[in-house]
Design an enzyme around this catalytic site. Structure first.
Site, PDB file in Angstrom:
ATOM      1  CB  CYS A   1      16.495 -41.524 -43.737  1.00 16.51           C
ATOM      2  SG  CYS A   1      17.899 -40.450 -43.541  1.00 16.51           S
TER       3      CYS A   1
ATOM      4  CD  GLU B   1      13.846 -41.982 -39.990  1.00 18.82           C
ATOM      5  OE1 GLU B   1      14.185 -42.047 -41.194  1.00 18.82           O
ATOM      6  OE2 GLU B   1      14.160 -41.048 -39.258  1.00 18.82           O
TER       7      GLU B   1
END
Lengths: 833, 259
Positions: free
Chosen positions: A437, A439
């Protein structure tokens, strides 16, 4: 229509590929489970790393393969388009019990044929008591398990599945092939001193690496043979030629160095899909694709052996293929990760290792591919820094305007210092990519364990009101009774204690899972593509990577901040309520308890007395009770509403939000993981704010029991009233840099806000202005509310409506109703009057 | 007196405005207007006095220029990236010249772009003394080319305003003409041709914005206990707007639909 800053023709092949891919409901296949079970049965005397390699070899040798009509890049992990295999070595009980309901569930349904059910039921008994999740459970402290059961945190992702969440060194495989990697492993093996105390473990991995490299090469050669056979039977000469080209490429890559852009694409795809065959870990992220693929494109263009249009067509085909990979999750996780998403994050732009702008023609072509294909995968991202060319950002804005929620924007100026604060060198940090997502990670060098767990920051606040007791059990710390708290500082301190306590329980459970993966599921194939595994002789799971992190993500900041602000103002400043009032109101769900249930009970009593009210009368009784009970709390609710809310650029409450975030991010820094790395916090819920909100009681911000929590680091749904710049400023007041596992900020725009060239420029300026204040990430849904509402009513008319969910995009109609509602309820920014 | 201490009466401050001048802007809606246009989408800004709506909401509050600037400055990063800044709207900001002057000067000193949306009502002396110096862009409302028709509908002839506009333009001030396209008032090609010619006759004016009528303000009339006089007049169609735009272009102006 204004002219695009960069555009290439879309091939007619693309819609046909997509049509074929989405013609049917995705399907579960049994082959991998059978092959792996069989391999495990015959290797029980081998070290686990070699057993994994043997299982991987068996998959490569015999899993059924397919080349789909018209595709130019081959490699499918299932026969059915968008189908998936299963991974019983991690967990299977949920699948066993959901075999008959997977097809009819609301989020991410899968078809499972009767034959597949029979075959899966045959292999499941072997795994009973042997899975990584069985071991993890036995390794956890009882109170940490209780923390999971009471929904303080949810480490379900790795508890039941592979880890994933990395980006391998694609560049190296493209450059030297698996034959080169194999040679590296062989050299390391022969250089390994026989007296080395780690010899048994290290030699097992190095041998496993060699087996895995050979297996990957062999797998590709099966495609070469298949393509050749298909070419022999193909009547259309053009397609025959394409199949012959696929045959030639698959015979050469990924075993050998890619010789052309087309071979590089094919080699890349084998790496990408095979990693997802070895383990069920998701978020296998291609990372800086525009950087490592560019040399091949450049060479072919200079030699005149490829046109930009054909290169774009290849990319478009590859983009469609990303959506061919799939994974079945248990029913609850499917809600949390809704949208058949694998979070394969691909990022363009940013800086080179020596700090120059990295944009090249491929950066634009990746954006163009997203526009051509308009599918959820890959999760396309763009790195923005002070030197990013305006043209690239305008192209990104053009793609965002299509409404697909891509690309997401990431800020180099926040992420690079953030990563350096975790021990990466400047050059490494400049080369970051995004995993899953949101990171950040240095690709090919890191085992990040991002997404290790969801941590609900509102649950510890609830526990403050019950002295750590939940459903009759002491699961939190025994803090002072709220009745005895006489200052805001004392309350905040009690919250701090509950947060730290819950976080350390979470760390215990995550570390148990970490050890279980090392023991049960070391992964030699992926490990041979990440530095320094071969050099150290250790798999990723044994700590072989150069950088090791564990990144669990906290969420619910906005609710916690609004809640604390309401208490601060109404209890301690204005003395209009007591903490006991809040406690009572929360227990009574602000008067919104299940009153219809109560009414039914009353009706039962009436029936006993011989009076039989009908359904309508019962409803009226219910309404009357609701009025009576909620009246008591209506004033409190309306007073809470008038207290300033996070998301409106109001310093007092925004500062509270910053402090709340610190209560999570700072204590985590001191925890360590079993791979020799440290914990680092993320601040984002993926889409778990909806299902985990459902298991959260009423909160002092006036949020009712079970309602979704705030999404990402953004304001709570509908509470930001001063427009996007105010919301951005509030969000930027959090310390993003300490949240080195990533933060997530969703915004929703009405399409008119991005209309015309000026709309695009203002959109870019908004992102820039937010990033100037060290915001870390922003992503946008550009869709009008009416469209979403219509899609709920007429899903068949909106089959291809892609929306941004959390750190990823998904087909709107594949989401559960509650998640759809959550997306609709996020504030839409549009025209100012 | 310091500029920050200058007091004025406003209705609201609207951040992230995209259509009231270049870039991302903050619009300050000042209270009080000389005209009574029946289509006005901000009827709560017309009266000079503070008003209480039917639901108890108050329209109008007295604030210092410093207080307004505190809110305006919050979006400085976005002005810097977009070339945006502050726009005074209303209402008619020229009815509060000292306050408007203070806001524009303070914004200018911060390096923000400054704009006003105004009918150029009042004396040119006032405009020149208070407004023009710190002003980047004058967004000049022209509702009609015929002063009589203007008076009939809005309550005031616009002959003096046009004269002011002529002097403002002559002073070298950057000026953009803005025309609300109102059904049955100025929505014919002939109306727009006349307005465009008038705008073109102002020295240095090159741009004209045609703003389609909308009904977003209708609800506020009810809140104020007033009748919405536009009835069920429909916004102009895209085709009509396109035709009007071409008409304006034919007069040698750079025309755009919307702000």
């Amino acid at each position: 229509m204004q002219e695009s800053v960069f555009s290439l023709k879309k091939s007619e092949r693309v819609p046909r590929l997509i049509e074929h891919l989405y013609a049917k409901m995705p399907e579960v296949e049994a082959d991998r489970a059978e092959i792996v079970t069989e391999a495990y049965r015959r290797t029980e005397n081998l070290p686990i790393t070699l057993r994994r390699a043997e299982a991987f070899r068996a998959i490569c040798e015999s899993v059924p393969i397919a080349i789909r009509p018209l595709e130019l890049v081959a490699g499918s992990n299932s026969l059915a388009p968008r189908g998936c295999q299963t991974f019983p070595e991690y967990s299977f009980e949920w699948l066993e019990s959901e075999l008959d309901t997977a097809e009819t569930r609301s989020a991410d349904p899968f078809r499972i044929s009767e034959d597949t059910k029979v075959r899966l039921r045959r292999v499941f008994p072997y795994w009973r008591g042997k899975t990584s999740s069985d071991l993890a459970r036995s390794l956890m402290a009882p109170q940490a398990l209780a923390g999971i059961d009471h929904n303080l945190y949810t480490p379900g992702n790795y508890f039941y599945n592979g880890i994933g969440h990395f980006s391998v060194n694609y560049r190296e495989v493209l450059e030297i092939g698996f034959s080169g990697i194999k040679e590296k492993a062989a050299r390391a093996l022969s250089a390994l001193p026989i007296h080395d105390p780690g010899y048994p473990q290290k030699s097992a991995f190095l041998k496993a690496a060699i087996i895995s490299c050979d297996a990957a090469s062999l797998y590709a050669k099966r495609y070469a043979k298949l393509a050749q056979d298909m070419a022999g039977k193909e009547p259309d000469p053009k397609r025959r030629q394409e199949l012959n080209l696929i045959a030639q490429s698959c015979a050469w890559v990924p075993e050998n160095p890619a010789r052309s852009f087309q071979e590089a694409c094919q080699s890349f795809w084998f790496i990408q899909s095979l990693i997802q065959s070895e383990s069920s870990g998701h978020s296998i992220s291609p990372g800086r694709f525009d950087q490592y693929m560019h040399p091949w494109l450049k060479k072919d263009l200079e030699a005149g052996s490829i046109t930009l249009e054909y290169a774009q067509e290849l990319l478009d085909c590859l983009w469609v293929k990303f959506n061919d990979l799939n994974k079945i999750r248990d029913k609850d996780s499917a809600e949390g990760f809704a949208g058949y998403s694998l979070f394969q994050n691909l990022i363009v732009g940013g800086q080179t290792e020596d700090g120059r702008d990295a944009t090249n023609v491929l950066s634009y072509m990746c954006l163009e591919a997203a526009d051509h294909v308009r599918l959820p995968a890959p999760s396309l991202s763009i790195r923005v820094w002070n030197g990013s060319p305006k043209k690239l950002l305008l192209k990104a804005a053009e793609v965002a305007r299509t409404g697909i929620g891509l690309p997401a924007f990431y800020n180099d100026e926040a992420i690079i210092p953030s990563m350096m604060s975790r021990g990466l060198t400047l050059a490494e940090a400049r080369d970051y990519c995004i995993i899953g997502c949101v990171e950040p990670q240095k690709a090919g060098f890191t085992d990040g364990w991002h997404d290790a767990a969801f941590f609900n920051m509102c649950r510890p606040l609830e526990l403050v009101f019950s002295q750590g007791v939940d459903a009759g059990e002491q699961i939190g710390a025994k803090t002072v009774p709220v009745e005895e708290i006489s200052s805001f500082e004392e309350l905040f301190e009690a919250y701090r204690i509950q947060m730290e306590h819950a976080a350390s329980l979470m760390v215990n459970s995550i570390n148990a899972i970490d050890l279980a993966h090392k023991t049960k599921a070391p992964l030699p194939f992926q490990s041979c593509m990440i530095e320094d595994c071969i050099e150290k002789g250790l798999t990723l799971q044994e700590g072989g990577a150069r950088h090791n992190f564990t990144g669990p993500q906290g969420f619910g900041i906005a609710n916690a901040a609004d809640a604390l602000m309401a208490i601060k103002k109404l209890v301690f400043e204005d003395s209009r309520y007591t903490l006991s009032d809040f406690k009572e109101a929360m227990q009574a769900n602000f008067g919104h308890e299940d009153l219809v249930g109560l009414a039914t009970a009353i009706a039962g009593e009436l029936a006993r007395q011989g009076i039989t009210p009908d359904a309508e009368q019962i409803r009226l009784i219910g309404n009357e009770i609701e009025k009576a009970v909620s009246g008591k709390w209506a004033k409190l609710l309306s007073d809470i509403q008038s207290v300033p809310k996070y998301g409106n650029d109001i310093d007092e409450v925004d500062s509270l939000a910053r402090e709340v975030a610190y209560l999570y991010t700072k204590p985590l820094e001191k925890h360590k993981n079993p791979r020799g790395g440290i914990y680092q916090a993320g601040l984002y819920p993926v889409s778990a704010n909806v299902p985990l909100g459902a298991s959260t009681g009423a909160t002092p911000d006036g949020r009712l029991k079970g309602a979704p929590l705030a999404d990402g680091v953004g304001p709570a749904q509908g509470r930001d009233e001063k427009g996007p710049t105010a919301a951005c400023n509030s969000v930027a007041k959090l310390d993003h840099i300490i949240a080195s596992n990533g933060t997530l900020f969703n915004q929703k725009f009405h399409p008119t806000a991005l209309a015309g060239q000026e709309g695009l420029e203002k959109f870019v300026a908004l992102v820039r202005g937010f990033f100037d204040q060290k915001g870390m990430h922003a992503q946008f849904n550009v869709v009008d509310r009416e469209t979403l509402l219509d899609a709920q009513k007429n899903p068949s008319a909106h089959k291809n409506l892609v929306v941004r969910v959390a750190g990823y995009s998904a087909l709107f109609i594949s989401l559960s109703k509650s998640l759809q509602d959550d997306i609709i309820s996020r504030t839409t920014h549009g025209f100012a009057s | 007196m310091r500029l920050e201490d200058e007091v004025g009466r406003i209705v609201s401050i609207q951040r992230f405005s995209l259509h009231d001048g270049p870039g991302i802007r903050t619009v300050v809606f000042l209270k009080g207007c000389a005209l009574r246009c029946p289509w006005c989408c901000n009827p709560e800004t017309q009266e000079t006095g503070v008003q209480i709506a039917i639901d108890g909401k108050t329209f109008g509050k007295d604030v210092t220029a410093g207080e307004v600037m505190e809110e305006v400055e919050r979006d400085e990063p976005y002005y810097r990236r977009s070339g945006g800044g502050i726009t005074l709207s209303g209402g008619e900001c020229l009815l509060q010249p000292q306050f408007s002057s203070a806001l524009l000067s303070l914004a200018k000193s911060k390096g923000f772009s400054t704009a006003i949306e105004s009918t150029a009502y009042g004396s040119y002396e006032t405009i020149k003394n208070f407004i023009l110096d710190p002003l980047d862009i004058f967004l000049l409302d022209i509702k009609h080319a015929d002063p009589e028709k203007h008076k009939q509908i809005t309550g005031k002839s616009n002959a003096p305003m046009i004269e002011n506009a002529r002097q403002i333009a002559a002073s070298g001030q950057k000026l953009i003409a803005r025309v609300p396209i109102i059904p049955n008032f100025n929505d014919t090609c002939a109306d727009i041709r006349d307005i465009a010619r008038l705008a073109k006759s102002l020295p240095g004016v090159e741009k004209i914005h045609l703003l389609p009528y909308h009904m977003y303000g209708a609800g506020k009339y009810a809140a104020l206990g007033r009748k919405y006089l536009m009835g069920d007049a429909k916004p102009p169609t895209d085709a009509l707007m396109q035709a009007l735009k071409e008409e304006a272009e034919a007069q040698g102006l750079d025309a755009q639909i919307g702000g």
